[in-house]
Design an enzyme around this catalytic site. Structure first.
Site, PDB file in Angstrom:
ATOM      1  N   ALA A 261      55.538  38.902  -9.223  1.00 31.29           N
ATOM      2  CA  ALA A 261      56.167  39.156  -7.925  1.00 31.29           C
ATOM      3  C   ALA A 261      55.665  38.131  -6.908  1.00 31.29           C
ATOM      4  O   ALA A 261      54.896  37.232  -7.243  1.00 31.29           O
ATOM      5  CB  ALA A 261      55.832  40.573  -7.462  1.00 31.29           C
ATOM      6  N   ASN A 262      56.103  38.257  -5.666  1.00 31.81           N
ATOM      7  CA  ASN A 262      55.541  37.431  -4.590  1.00 31.81           C
ATOM      8  C   ASN A 262      55.403  38.290  -3.335  1.00 31.81           C
ATOM      9  O   ASN A 262      55.732  39.476  -3.351  1.00 31.81           O
ATOM     10  CB  ASN A 262      56.390  36.173  -4.354  1.00 31.81           C
ATOM     11  CG  ASN A 262      57.794  36.507  -3.899  1.00 31.81           C
ATOM     12  OD1 ASN A 262      57.975  37.045  -2.826  1.00 31.81           O
ATOM     13  ND2 ASN A 262      58.778  36.188  -4.741  1.00 31.81           N
ATOM     14  N   ARG A 263      54.935  37.678  -2.271  1.00 32.12           N
ATOM     15  CA  ARG A 263      54.540  38.473  -1.103  1.00 32.12           C
ATOM     16  C   ARG A 263      55.665  38.739  -0.102  1.00 32.12           C
ATOM     17  O   ARG A 263      55.421  39.270   0.980  1.00 32.12           O
ATOM     18  CB  ARG A 263      53.404  37.753  -0.360  1.00 32.12           C
ATOM     19  CG  ARG A 263      52.143  37.620  -1.167  1.00 32.12           C
ATOM     20  CD  ARG A 263      51.062  36.961  -0.331  1.00 32.12           C
ATOM     21  NE  ARG A 263      49.957  36.521  -1.149  1.00 32.12           N
ATOM     22  CZ  ARG A 263      48.997  37.317  -1.612  1.00 32.12           C
ATOM     23  NH1 ARG A 263      49.029  38.605  -1.324  1.00 32.12           N
ATOM     24  NH2 ARG A 263      48.021  36.836  -2.349  1.00 32.12           N
TER      25      ARG A 263
END
Ligand code: PMT
Length: 397
Positions: A208-210
């Site tokens: 995932a990413n932020r």
């Protein structure tokens, strides 16, 4: 001639302070500008001004109670139907109730039930305005996206003077107009993506990413407010902006499928989502066990969704990308804009304080092919959305 607020439905909340008398003038000005004004008074306001005065000037009679025979659930209906809720004056009690979800009367119920933008105009004695409890509540509301029109310095009740006087009616009305914005996207179909994609490794783990989705949601909300039919393709779990259709997705493949089925119909596409560049080649069917040793996860590139859209862009469609960079902002963003055949790219240096992922604020540089760049300083993501759509509106025109 269409007036600036024609077709806009505004709930005007009036709470109990001496400044309640100014709500009458605010109401009159909003109606003059074409708004449909529905007044809601608290019990305190009822002691300061007569209901008849406000009812006579507004578009509907004043409502004061949750227990109405005409409508069994007035707060949800009022909140759902509103394009904007304005509270002028807003007392310390109403601000506290709104900030902490205490729905003690019709007005606080409407505030909690609505998804429309809210403008509050505090008015109270200086000592109350400066109290940390009031200031904390104001800060909390601002963080949640509520628009606050600060009180002015001046004469207060009882012969005192200082900060706390309700902002002048024209300042309040201008704030309403600014928040509602122009209807320059009427009849336009806008697709927005938001959030970070999640690429599965196994049954429980993802890459995932932020991205929080805040920037994309702000664009979707602003486009809907300006009259567009908006579809938001999102991985983020956030409150849905009023009038926006949301398609929930998780992976880049799902985001691509959702976009592909709608892209040809769209007048504008804004890719604010942070799409994974790589994903696992395969997803293990169960949970990968620790005792099987350290797994080797092979990655493959994801398709560049935006480049695909750029390659098949219909005539007249405006395609907007974002560029999340940590160095060489303008050079990298310019190269992405060219490679992906974009009309506009919004470059953000996500290594700078307050910029990009998860923050409520952003600072961006707008780049267009063969045009001078426009920099927008650190500001609320809604201001960035507004500036972005101002440029898109010019391109559509
Ligand atoms: O969501 P927030 O917390 O509010 O944060 C906002 C944001 C930082 C996510 C946003 O401002 C932003 O920069 N979004 C783009 C993030 C990104 O993926 O940038 P990029 O430079 O890697 O990609 C360039 C463009 O190509 C982007 O529009 C991206 O959506 C698109 N892309 C990227 C990879 C891919 N496989 N397909 C794509 O379509």
């Amino acid at each position: 001639m269409t007036r600036p607020l024609s077709g806009r439905r505004i709930v005007l909340g009036v709470s109990g302070g001496i400044a309640a008398y100014k709500s009458v003038e605010i109401c009159r000005r909003l109606v003059d500008l074409g708004a449909h004004v529905v007044p809601v008074m608290t019990a305190g306001a009822d002691k300061f001004i007569g209901r008849t005065t406000l009812s006579a000037l507004a578009s509907e009679p004043v409502q004061t109670s949750l227990w109405s025979e005409a409508s069994p659930i007035p707060h949800t209906k009022l909140g759902q139907n509103a394009d904007l809720v304005l509270v002028a004056p807003a007392t310390a009690r109403v601000l506290a109730g709104y900030a902490h979800g205490l729905s003690t009367d019709l007005l606080t119920n409407v505030l909690i039930a609505t998804r429309a933008p809210v403008v509050v105009c505090p008015a109270m004695h200086t000592e109350m305005w400066e109290h940390p409890a009031v200031q904390d509540n104001i800060a909390l509301l601002r963080r949640r996206g509520v628009h606050v029109v600060d009180p002015e310095e001046g004469r207060l009740a009882g012969g005192d003077s200082g900060k706390g006087r309700l902002a002048a009616p024209d300042v309040v009305v201008q704030a309403v107009q600014r928040v509602l914005g122009p209807r320059d996207f009427d009849g336009r179909r806008v697709l927005v993506t938001a959030g970070g994609t999640r690429e599965p490794i196994d049954a429980v783990r993802v890459i995932a990413n932020r991205s929080s989705g805040k920037q994309g949601y702000a664009v979707a909300e602003e486009a809907a407010r300006r009259g567009a039919t908006v579809t938001l393709i999102s991985t983020a779990d956030r409150p849905v902006p009023a009038g926006v259709e949301v398609i929930d997705v998780e992976t880049s493949a799902q985001m691509q499928a959702a976009l592909d089925s709608r892209a040809s119909e769209a007048d504008v596409i804004v890719m604010a989502a942070a799409v994974a560049d790589f994903r696992p080649v395969s997803c293990a069917s169960g949970k990968i066990k620790k005792d099987a040793g350290i797994p080797e996860i092979r990655l493959e590139p994801t398709p560049d969704i935006l480049a695909g859209l750029g390659a098949h862009k219909p005539a007249g469609q405006i395609l907007v990308g974002f560029a999340a960079e940590t160095s060489d902002l303008v050079e990298n963003a310019t190269s992405k804009m060219r490679r992906k055949n974009l009309d506009l790219i919004v470059a953000n240096d996500v290594s700078a304080p307050g910029v990009g992922f998860q923050h409520d604020t952003n600072a961006v540089t707008f780049l267009r092919p063969d045009q001078p760049l426009e920099s927008h300083p650190l500001s609320d993501k809604r201001d960035i959305a507004r500036a972005l759509l101002d440029i898109v509106a010019r391109l559509l025109a």
